[in-house]
Design a protein around this motif. Structure first.
Motif, PDB file in Angstrom:
ATOM      1  N   ALA A 130       2.812 -37.188  52.376  1.00 25.50           N
ATOM      2  CA  ALA A 130       2.720 -35.856  52.156  1.00 25.50           C
ATOM      3  C   ALA A 130       2.563 -35.027  53.435  1.00 25.50           C
ATOM      4  N   LEU A 131       2.094 -35.791  54.560  1.00 25.49           N
ATOM      5  CA  LEU A 131       2.011 -35.201  55.797  1.00 25.49           C
ATOM      6  C   LEU A 131       3.675 -35.035  56.342  1.00 25.49           C
ATOM      7  N   GLN A 132       4.454 -35.926  56.013  1.00 27.76           N
ATOM      8  CA  GLN A 132       5.764 -35.825  56.625  1.00 27.76           C
ATOM      9  C   GLN A 132       6.615 -34.787  55.911  1.00 27.76           C
ATOM     10  N   VAL A 133       6.213 -34.537  54.669  1.00 25.21           N
ATOM     11  CA  VAL A 133       6.867 -33.409  53.944  1.00 25.21           C
ATOM     12  C   VAL A 133       6.406 -32.093  54.429  1.00 25.21           C
ATOM     13  N   PHE A 134       5.019 -31.895  54.533  1.00 27.93           N
ATOM     14  CA  PHE A 134       4.426 -30.695  54.745  1.00 27.93           C
ATOM     15  C   PHE A 134       4.941 -30.295  56.403  1.00 27.93           C
ATOM     16  N   ARG A 135       4.922 -31.296  57.232  1.00 27.60           N
ATOM     17  CA  ARG A 135       5.331 -31.141  58.749  1.00 27.60           C
ATOM     18  C   ARG A 135       6.846 -30.584  58.746  1.00 27.60           C
ATOM     19  N   ALA A 136       7.595 -31.276  57.876  1.00 27.75           N
ATOM     20  CA  ALA A 136       9.007 -31.024  57.605  1.00 27.75           C
ATOM     21  C   ALA A 136       9.364 -29.396  57.285  1.00 27.75           C
ATOM     22  N   ALA A 137       8.264 -29.014  56.441  1.00 26.18           N
ATOM     23  CA  ALA A 137       8.448 -27.629  55.883  1.00 26.18           C
ATOM     24  C   ALA A 137       7.882 -26.587  56.867  1.00 26.18           C
ATOM     25  N   GLY A 138       7.558 -27.042  58.061  1.00 27.24           N
ATOM     26  CA  GLY A 138       6.847 -26.073  58.919  1.00 27.24           C
ATOM     27  C   GLY A 138       5.398 -25.589  58.749  1.00 27.24           C
ATOM     28  N   ALA A 139       4.747 -26.109  57.733  1.00 24.67           N
ATOM     29  CA  ALA A 139       3.299 -25.819  57.407  1.00 24.67           C
ATOM     30  C   ALA A 139       2.367 -25.670  58.399  1.00 24.67           C
ATOM     31  N   ARG A 140       1.350 -25.031  58.300  1.00 24.69           N
ATOM     32  CA  ARG A 140       0.120 -25.406  59.188  1.00 24.69           C
ATOM     33  C   ARG A 140      -0.834 -26.037  58.343  1.00 24.69           C
ATOM     34  N   ILE A 141      -1.381 -27.240  58.875  1.00 26.62           N
ATOM     35  CA  ILE A 141      -1.996 -28.372  57.938  1.00 26.62           C
ATOM     36  C   ILE A 141      -3.534 -28.273  58.389  1.00 26.62           C
ATOM     37  N   VAL A 142      -4.368 -28.267  57.495  1.00 26.34           N
ATOM     38  CA  VAL A 142      -5.811 -28.250  57.832  1.00 26.34           C
ATOM     39  C   VAL A 142      -6.440 -29.259  56.931  1.00 26.34           C
ATOM     40  N   ALA A 143      -7.106 -30.128  57.379  1.00 26.26           N
ATOM     41  CA  ALA A 143      -7.814 -31.259  56.893  1.00 26.26           C
ATOM     42  C   ALA A 143      -9.084 -31.020  56.263  1.00 26.26           C
ATOM     43  N   VAL A 144      -9.308 -31.433  55.089  1.00 21.18           N
ATOM     44  CA  VAL A 144     -10.766 -31.336  54.576  1.00 21.18           C
ATOM     45  C   VAL A 144     -11.188 -32.983  54.108  1.00 21.18           C
ATOM     46  N   PRO A 145     -12.395 -33.229  54.641  1.00 16.24           N
ATOM     47  CA  PRO A 145     -12.729 -34.815  54.671  1.00 16.24           C
ATOM     48  C   PRO A 145     -12.845 -35.181  53.162  1.00 16.24           C
ATOM     49  N   LEU A 146     -12.773 -36.549  53.007  1.00 15.16           N
ATOM     50  CA  LEU A 146     -13.227 -37.135  51.731  1.00 15.16           C
ATOM     51  C   LEU A 146     -14.629 -37.770  51.919  1.00 15.16           C
ATOM     52  N   ASP A 147     -15.397 -37.934  50.824  1.00 18.47           N
ATOM     53  CA  ASP A 147     -16.390 -38.838  50.683  1.00 18.47           C
ATOM     54  C   ASP A 147     -16.431 -39.779  49.608  1.00 18.47           C
ATOM     55  N   GLY A 148     -17.300 -40.367  49.013  1.00 24.04           N
ATOM     56  CA  GLY A 148     -17.305 -41.327  47.989  1.00 24.04           C
ATOM     57  C   GLY A 148     -16.824 -40.522  46.464  1.00 24.04           C
ATOM     58  N   ASP A 149     -16.941 -39.474  46.398  1.00 24.29           N
ATOM     59  CA  ASP A 149     -16.385 -38.632  45.240  1.00 24.29           C
ATOM     60  C   ASP A 149     -15.181 -37.782  45.556  1.00 24.29           C
ATOM     61  N   GLY A 150     -14.343 -38.340  46.432  1.00 23.03           N
ATOM     62  CA  GLY A 150     -13.164 -37.646  46.623  1.00 23.03           C
ATOM     63  C   GLY A 150     -13.294 -36.240  47.517  1.00 23.03           C
ATOM     64  N   LEU A 151     -12.261 -35.401  47.499  1.00 20.63           N
ATOM     65  CA  LEU A 151     -12.093 -34.010  48.273  1.00 20.63           C
ATOM     66  C   LEU A 151     -13.353 -33.384  48.431  1.00 20.63           C
ATOM     67  N   ARG A 152     -13.860 -33.167  49.607  1.00 19.49           N
ATOM     68  CA  ARG A 152     -15.098 -32.309  49.986  1.00 19.49           C
ATOM     69  C   ARG A 152     -14.800 -30.970  49.277  1.00 19.49           C
ATOM     70  N   VAL A 153     -14.833 -30.490  48.152  1.00 20.24           N
ATOM     71  CA  VAL A 153     -14.655 -29.123  47.556  1.00 20.24           C
ATOM     72  C   VAL A 153     -15.397 -28.099  48.245  1.00 20.24           C
ATOM     73  N   ASP A 154     -16.632 -28.418  48.593  1.00 22.39           N
ATOM     74  CA  ASP A 154     -17.534 -27.568  49.433  1.00 22.39           C
ATOM     75  C   ASP A 154     -17.032 -27.139  50.539  1.00 22.39           C
ATOM     76  N   VAL A 155     -16.530 -28.255  51.462  1.00 23.63           N
ATOM     77  CA  VAL A 155     -15.993 -27.837  52.516  1.00 23.63           C
ATOM     78  C   VAL A 155     -14.624 -26.868  52.616  1.00 23.63           C
ATOM     79  N   LEU A 156     -14.133 -27.118  51.431  1.00 27.71           N
ATOM     80  CA  LEU A 156     -12.865 -26.182  51.211  1.00 27.71           C
ATOM     81  C   LEU A 156     -13.403 -24.770  50.847  1.00 27.71           C
ATOM     82  N   ALA A 157     -14.520 -24.527  50.022  1.00 23.96           N
ATOM     83  CA  ALA A 157     -15.001 -23.546  49.904  1.00 23.96           C
ATOM     84  C   ALA A 157     -15.507 -22.699  51.117  1.00 23.96           C
ATOM     85  N   ASP A 158     -16.109 -23.420  51.929  1.00 26.87           N
ATOM     86  CA  ASP A 158     -16.540 -22.832  53.212  1.00 26.87           C
ATOM     87  C   ASP A 158     -15.168 -22.307  54.109  1.00 26.87           C
TER      88      ASP A 158
END
Length: 391
Positions: A130-158
């Motif tokens: 996914a990183l290769q694809v999005f970098r090739a598309a010229g996207a700005r990439i921001v990461a949201v961390p994982l925990d034991g229940d997957g994507l930290r949707v609360d961080v995304l909401a923030d």
């Protein structure tokens, strides 16, 4: 006069080859136990059944001809039926698009959904493809961390509350690669609520969802909203060589993908599409086959996790493998896994350092371990070798 050398496209600046693919070259040696490559076990691939399907398909000369850009109609119909069952709503054939593996689906979607500079949210650690694809598309990439229940949707909401406006959020929802965790049902629902409130697409990348061990994966993210585009393939359940993947998306997305695929490769292989359709439609056989794969992988995952915890104790923390192909492990004593790798290879064991999957967090002390291609005794031996050089 020296010739003026033509330039390559500027978008290639900063792109790198997949470190995992490069590592596979090193680990091809017979003396190395590889926990590095994310490969399904070739011994579990249904060669005989594929051969029968291929022979049947070749009885029709049309399988040697071009097919429709969205894929062989018979295959799309089978996939639509299977996805309808998984998502819990009727999926029309027009919303199924077959691609050359799900990686091509991701690449085509990046062209369809992203303008240069568009924001994409990914998980951290992230799927390298996914990183290769999005970098090739010229996207700005921001990461949201994982925990034991997957994507930290609360961080995304923030992030959204702070004014960020993603075009796409990408998630490997089940048995994450590389993190080994699964997105919790309540987070799936919340993610789609945010998508509808803020107008972004969710790409649910789900190649591992059928490879559960003790209990099935939760209902797909796509079951909560039409703003979720689902990707999957037969690479992990049947065989990568078929190169059959697909996306399930609204009709306007599929039509846009079709325009780009026509420019990329016109269409897929009618032969492998017919083979895949035959195997996917043979539901009794397929259920037995996937159960066999699950049983084998489940036993190997249990052995690997047990070996890590018994051998390293509190020095290494690793995820519980409840499905998929990977375990994510963290040294707790500051061992640098990139620095350790040459010694590990010398000792005859390979893994992927966590830094390969890093977006914002360096994951200097982490590693991804794949348990699919070795038996239980070999996996235990690999951990013994690793421990011998990491004291």
């Amino acid at each position: 006069m020296s010739p003026i050398v033509p330039a390559l496209a500027g978008k290639l600046d900063g792109l790198q080859s997949s470190a995992i693919r490069d590592l596979l070259t090193l680990t091809a040696r017979a003396d190395i136990i590889s926990l590095a490559g994310g490969l399904p076990d070739a011994a579990l691939m249904p060669r005989e059944r594929i051969a029968v399907a291929a022979q049947t398909a070749l009885g029709d000369p049309a399988v040697l001809q071009y097919t429709e850009s969205p894929g062989l109609p018979a295959l799309r119909a089978v996939i639509a039926e299977r996805e309808s069952t998984r998502i819990g709503r009727s999926v029309p054939v027009e919303e199924v698009f077959v691609t050359h593996g799900s990686q091509q689906a991701l690449s085509l979607l990046a062209e369809v959904l992203l303008d240069p500079g568009a924001l994409v949210i990914v998980e951290d650690p992230a799927y390298v493809g996914a990183l290769q694809v999005f970098r090739a598309a010229g996207a700005r990439i921001v990461a949201v961390p994982l925990d034991g229940d997957g994507l930290r949707v609360d961080v995304l909401a923030d992030l959204l509350a702070a004014g960020e406006r993603p075009a796409v959020v990408h998630t490997v929802s089940n048995f994450h690669n590389p993190g080994g965790v699964t997105l919790a049902p309540e987070r799936r629902r919340r993610l789609t609520e945010l998508a509808e409130a803020h107008g972004f697409w969710v790409i649910e990348d789900d190649p591992y969802g059928e490879l559960w061990f003790d209990r099935p994966a939760p209902a797909p993210v796509a079951s909560y909203s039409p703003q979720v585009i689902r990707l999957s393939s037969v690479s992990k359940t049947l065989a990568p060589t078929l190169r059959v993947g697909w996306l399930v998306a609204p009709g306007r997305v599929c039509r846009a993908v079709e325009l780009l695929k026509q420019g990329a490769d016109l269409c897929g292989s009618a032969l492998t599409h017919r083979i895949a359709a035959d195997l996917l439609a043979d539901t009794d056989w397929l259920t037995t086959h996937i159960d066999t794969v699950r049983t084998a992988y489940g036993a190997r995952a249990k052995s690997l996790v047990e070996a890590v915890r018994t051998t390293f104790g509190t020095r290494v923390h690793c995820t519980d493998a409840t499905g998929g192909m990977f375990v994510w492990a963290d040294f707790t004593d500051d061992t640098d896994t990139t620095t350790l790798l040459p010694a590990a290879l010398e000792a005859g064991v390979a893994y992927v350092p966590g830094a390969v999957f890093a977006v914002s967090n360096a994951y200097r002390t982490s590693m991804r371990l794949c348990f699919t291609t070795s038996d239980e005794a070999t996996l235990t031996e690999a951990i013994t070798r690793l421990a011998s050089i990491s004291r």
